[in-house]
Structure formats: C-alpha cells, structure tokens
Design a protein around this motif. Structure first.
Motif, short mmCIF file in Angstrom:
data_model
loop_
_atom_site.label_atom_id
_atom_site.label_comp_id
_atom_site.label_asym_id
_atom_site.label_seq_id
_atom_site.Cartn_x
_atom_site.Cartn_y
_atom_site.Cartn_z
N THR A 40 -41.71 31.74 13.13
CA THR A 40 -42.01 33.14 12.56
C THR A 40 -42.18 33.15 10.88
OG1 THR A 40 -41.01 34.30 14.38
CG2 THR A 40 -41.21 35.57 12.54
N GLU A 41 -41.27 32.92 10.17
CA GLU A 41 -41.35 32.74 8.79
C GLU A 41 -42.56 31.70 8.35
OE1 GLU A 41 -37.28 31.00 8.17
OE2 GLU A 41 -38.23 29.35 7.03
N ARG A 65 -47.18 38.73 12.92
CA ARG A 65 -45.98 39.18 13.44
C ARG A 65 -45.72 38.74 14.82
NH1 ARG A 65 -46.43 44.17 10.59
NH2 ARG A 65 -46.39 45.40 12.69
N LEU A 66 -44.83 37.73 15.08
CA LEU A 66 -44.68 37.00 16.29
C LEU A 66 -43.85 37.62 17.35
CD1 LEU A 66 -44.84 33.49 15.15
CD2 LEU A 66 -46.73 34.66 15.79
N THR A 124 -38.37 35.01 22.31
CA THR A 124 -39.45 35.96 22.19
C THR A 124 -39.04 37.43 22.59
OG1 THR A 124 -40.59 35.32 24.28
CG2 THR A 124 -41.47 34.35 22.25
#
Ligand SMILES: Cc1cc2nc3c(=O)[nH]c(=O)nc-3n(C[C@H](O)[C@H](O)[C@H](O)COP(=O)(O)OP(=O)(O)OC[C@H]3O[C@@H](n4cnc5c(N)ncnc54)[C@H](O)[C@@H]3O)c2cc1C
Length: 368
Positions: A205-206, A214-215, A311
């Motif tokens: 993500t980062e 935006r995951l 997720t």
C-alpha cells in the motif's frame, strides 16, 4: 520484482527459469508474513465456491509438483509434506456434516487434493496427533500439507539465483514516467525494467501511495509460538484445526525434530507494531493447551510475529494496474498465503511476460 516473501521469491524463480532478466529487491522489513506463517497448506479454505474455487483447485493440483521442482532446482528442501489434516471438535454432528460436504465436493469437483476423507471418533484423532485432547472427534483429510515458509522462500531464492536472478538488498520506490512505471529506485540507484512486479506484502500500500493508488490492503498482526517436545519424532504429525470458531483461529502443526507450532492471533488494529504482547502470548498458549493438553511440558522455543497482507474484501490483488503500464501487483493473500503464495508467484510471472493465466483473475483485479 519487489519483495522476497513466498510470492516474490516464487515469481522471481519462475521468471528466471524462463530466461527473463530479474532483479529481486528486498528491504528486510520487520515481520514479513512468510517468515512467521504457520504453514498449513489446505487449498479448499477459505471457500469451496465463488472466486476462490478455481484458484483453490489449481493450487491443490500444482503444489506438490511445484515443491518437487523447487527441491530439484535449488538443491534444498522446501519442507513441503502432505501430512494430512485433522479438523477437530466435540460437535460430532457438525463434523459429520463437514465430512459429507468435503466428500461430495471431492467427488463432484474432482478435488484430488483433498485426499481421503474420514470421520474419526474421540481417541482416534489422538493416535495421529498424540498430544491432542482425546475428547476431540475429527474429520481427517489426507491431502492437507504443511510447509515451512522460510524454507520454501529460501529454496525459491536459491533456485532463482541459480537461474540468473540478481538479488538487490534495499528498499524500493517506484520510478514513473508519465503513465508508466519504468523501474524502481533502490538506495539512490535506478533499476529500469519492462515490468515491475510488486509482491511487497502488507507494505504494498505505501509503495503504491505515490501513484495515487488506494489499495484497501493493510497488515494483520499474527503472533505464533514454536515449542519443542524433546525426544519426540513429529515429522509425520498432521495439522490440527478446529471446526468453525470453536477455539478462534487456533491450530497446531508439527515439523521434524519435535517442533510443534501453535497459533495464532489475528490482530487487525496493531498496524506494523511487531512486539510480542502479553495478551497475544497468553491467547495463543491458552488455546494451544485447550487443543493439545499434552503440550504442557513442551519447551517454548520462540514467538514469531508477522503481518498478513489482508484486503478489505478478502481477495488477493493480482494483476496489471489500469492506468499504469509496466506494473503488476501480486499480494493480499491474508491468512492463506503459504497455501496460495506459490501459485500466485507462478501467475504473477505469467502476467509479467504477458501470458494469459490458466484461471480467470477478474475477481482479483487490483482496481476492483
Ligand atoms: C502468524 C501467521 C500464521 C500464518 N499461517 C498460515 C498458514 O498456516 N497457511 C497459510 O497458507 N498462510 C499462513 N499465513 C499467511 C502467509 O504467511 C502470508 O499470506 C504470506 O506469507 C504472504 O506472503 P507475501 O510474499 O505476500 O508477503 P511477505 O512474506 O510479507 O513478503 C513481503 C516482502 O516484501 C518486502 N518489502 C516490503 N516493502 C518493500 C520495499 N519497499 N522494497 C523491497 N522489499 C520490500 C518485505 O521485507 C517482505 O520480505 C500466516 C501468516 C501469519 C503472520
């Protein structure tokens, strides 16, 4: 390739053995999931139907051969063994329903990976996992495997290097050029490539944030304890899981040399805090003793902490990223990545070279 967990290491191996030039960048974060994972390989969890079904079937079919190929190409033992699995409970009716459902799915779907299915009466399960509470009945599924995440990953790294991949220690940042990812920056050095595969687990993500992606992916901390039963040969012991939520998400499995692994916490709010906590340790050992009272005199060897890449909808992120040419994501396997990680690495390699994977990956599109 960014990230040398079970997914990235497998993908690097698969690409290198095809003759593709591979740079594998690994930053050595604290708490990689692969190094902490318990190692139960049970490809009909989390679901027998829906988007996971074909993925599970393919995993069950491929895993033993992939592990054998890896052993041959690395000269190391990836530590995979089909030891069978016990799903234990005091609820015999519930176990009977589970056995019936598994057997019919095995016959109707051709699930050879499930192996033999049998209902074991209280006491019979203890014959297979001798420290188990003898009050538990169980469903036996002969096709369950176990794997040491570290050993599988390390074997894949050796096989990848032998096939020509180059390992690059350091933290990667994405390098972009217009709408294209053209490579990565590692400690100030640019590495250009046709495709960047991101297999950076919970840290993905980062890594993607500078691209505005935006995951819906984050870390779920797991604390897991390794103990030793001195003088016991445990190599062939099956995995033990509980039916439903009877003991939370707790389980036990064994490795050679008397090593028994009991786990694990599932802590969604801990961020990347890699500490072993009193509550976590207590929860794991308490559940372990409820499951297997015969562990009371075992020696505590170590507690491992890892961050499962989870997720929000429970499905992985596997595929190209629309709007960003040259970028493939391969992560989000949550609590099942030692099971599905090797197949995910194989399919990420397919995607990186533009080949059509043999299963429909639409449900796993990173932009869903
Ligand atoms: C306690 C616990 C028990 C588990 N038990 C099981 C089980 O029994 N069965 C099962 O199937 N699964 C299990 N899992 C889940 C499984 O371990 C994970 O899903 C899987 O290991 C994820 O692998 P990965 O390669 O995606 O990520 P990781 O193993 O986390 O690897 C990601 C790698 O990327 C690197 N990285 C991050 N950022 C960068 C960067 N910027 N540049 C370079 N490198 C970077 C990290 O250092 C790391 O090595 C368990 C997990 C935990 C924590």
């Amino acid at each position: 390739m960014v990230g040398a967990g079970i997914v990235g290491a497998t993908a690097a191996w698969q690409l290198a053995r095809r003759g593709v030039r591979v740079d594998l960048v690994e930053s050595g974060e604290t708490g990689p999931a692969t190094a902490a994972g318990a190692g139960i390989v049970q490809p009909w969890r989390p679901a027998a139907s829906g988007p996971w079904a074909d993925y599970s079937d393919l995993t069950g079919a491929l895993y033993p051969q992939l592990a054998a190929d890896l052993a041959a190409e690395s000269g190391q033992d990836p530590s995979y063994a089909a030891v069978g699995g016990l799903t234990v409970s005091r609820d015999v009716a519930g176990l009977r329903d589970t056995a019936t459902a598994l057997e019919s799915a095995r016959l109707s779907r051709g699930w050879t990976g499930v192996g033999e299915v049998a209902l074991l009466a209280p006491g019979e399960a203890t014959e297979r996992f001798p420290v188990l509470d003898p009050a538990f009945a169980a469903v036996w599924t002969g096709g369950v495997g176990r794997v040491g995440g570290r050993q599988f990953r390390d074997a894949a790294l050796v096989a990848a290097e032998r096939a020509g991949a180059v390992r690059r220690p350091g933290r990667a940042e994405l390098l972009t050029d217009g709408g294209r990812v053209r490579g990565v920056l590692v400690d100030g050095q640019a590495l250009d490539g046709d495709v960047v595969v991101l297999a950076a687990g919970a840290w993905t993500t980062e890594l993607c944030a500078p691209l505005g992606l935006r995951l819906g992916l984050g870390p779920m901390r797991g604390q897991i304890v390794h103990v030793e039963l001195p003088g016991r040969e445990t190599a062939g012991w099956p995995t033990v899981m509980t039916l439903g939520e009877e003991h939370g998400h707790h389980y036990a499995l064994a490795f050679p040399g008397g090593r028994v692994v009991v786990g694990a916490t599932r802590e969604a709010g801990a961020g990347f805090d890699s500490r072993v906590t009193v509550a976590g340790q207590h929860q794991v050992l308490d559940a372990a003793l409820a499951l297997a009272p015969g562990l009371a005199d075992a020696t505590v060897l170590e507690t491992r902490v890892g961050f499962r890449p989870v997720t929000t909808d429970g499905y992985p992120l596997l595929g190209a990223v629309p709007g960003w040419a040259g970028l493939v994501l391969a992560t989000g396997l949550g609590a099942n990545g030692l099971t599905y990680g090797p197949l995910t690495g194989v399919l990420a390699a397919d995607l990186a070279v533009g080949e059509q994977p043999p299963v429909d990956l639409t449900p796993f599109r990173p932009d869903r």
